[in-house]
Write a protein that holds these residues in place. Sequence first.
Motif, PDB file in Angstrom:
ATOM      1  N   UNK A   1       1.464  12.025  -9.697  1.00  0.00           N
ATOM      2  CA  UNK A   1       0.629  13.236  -9.719  1.00  0.00           C
ATOM      3  C   UNK A   1       1.476  14.498  -9.610  1.00  0.00           C
ATOM      4  N   UNK A   2       2.467  14.474  -8.737  1.00  0.00           N
ATOM      5  CA  UNK A   2       3.353  15.634  -8.632  1.00  0.00           C
ATOM      6  C   UNK A   2       4.096  15.885  -9.936  1.00  0.00           C
ATOM      7  N   UNK A   3       4.490  14.825 -10.600  1.00  0.00           N
ATOM      8  CA  UNK A   3       5.175  14.952 -11.881  1.00  0.00           C
ATOM      9  C   UNK A   3       4.254  15.572 -12.933  1.00  0.00           C
TER      10      UNK A   3
ATOM     11  N   UNK B   1       0.830  -1.203   0.000  1.00  0.00           N
ATOM     12  CA  UNK B   1       0.000   0.000   0.000  1.00  0.00           C
ATOM     13  C   UNK B   1       0.867   1.258   0.000  1.00  0.00           C
ATOM     14  N   UNK B   2       1.948   1.235   0.760  1.00  0.00           N
ATOM     15  CA  UNK B   2       2.840   2.397   0.826  1.00  0.00           C
ATOM     16  C   UNK B   2       3.490   2.643  -0.537  1.00  0.00           C
ATOM     17  N   UNK B   3       3.922   1.582  -1.190  1.00  0.00           N
ATOM     18  CA  UNK B   3       4.542   1.719  -2.516  1.00  0.00           C
ATOM     19  C   UNK B   3       3.535   2.293  -3.503  1.00  0.00           C
ATOM     20  N   UNK B   4       2.304   1.813  -3.432  1.00  0.00           N
ATOM     21  CA  UNK B   4       1.251   2.318  -4.319  1.00  0.00           C
ATOM     22  C   UNK B   4       1.043   3.812  -4.118  1.00  0.00           C
ATOM     23  N   UNK B   5       0.911   4.259  -2.869  1.00  0.00           N
ATOM     24  CA  UNK B   5       0.641   5.665  -2.603  1.00  0.00           C
ATOM     25  C   UNK B   5       1.829   6.548  -2.945  1.00  0.00           C
ATOM     26  N   UNK B   6       3.042   6.055  -2.718  1.00  0.00           N
ATOM     27  CA  UNK B   6       4.231   6.832  -3.078  1.00  0.00           C
ATOM     28  C   UNK B   6       4.324   6.988  -4.593  1.00  0.00           C
ATOM     29  N   UNK B   7       4.080   5.924  -5.329  1.00  0.00           N
ATOM     30  CA  UNK B   7       4.123   5.980  -6.795  1.00  0.00           C
ATOM     31  C   UNK B   7       3.002   6.868  -7.332  1.00  0.00           C
TER      32      UNK B   7
END
Length: 59
Positions: free
Chosen positions: A14-16, A3-9
């Motif tokens: 989105x920031x990109x 879940x953490x990897x999903x949210x970080x990606x």
Amino acid sequence: MEDAVFWIMTGGGLLSLIAWGWYYASLGKRISKEEEKAGRDLTYEINPFTGSSRGTKDG
């Protein structure tokens, strides 16, 4: 952990996209200002990376 990897990606993606959109919007705004100042279309005369038609010698 997945879940953490999903949210970080997702957050990074989105920031990109936001940064990409902001860059092109500001570049378009600068090109528009340059064309307004010159009083003509600067399509083939403008530097696509800086948004300026002035060279290094012009300042």
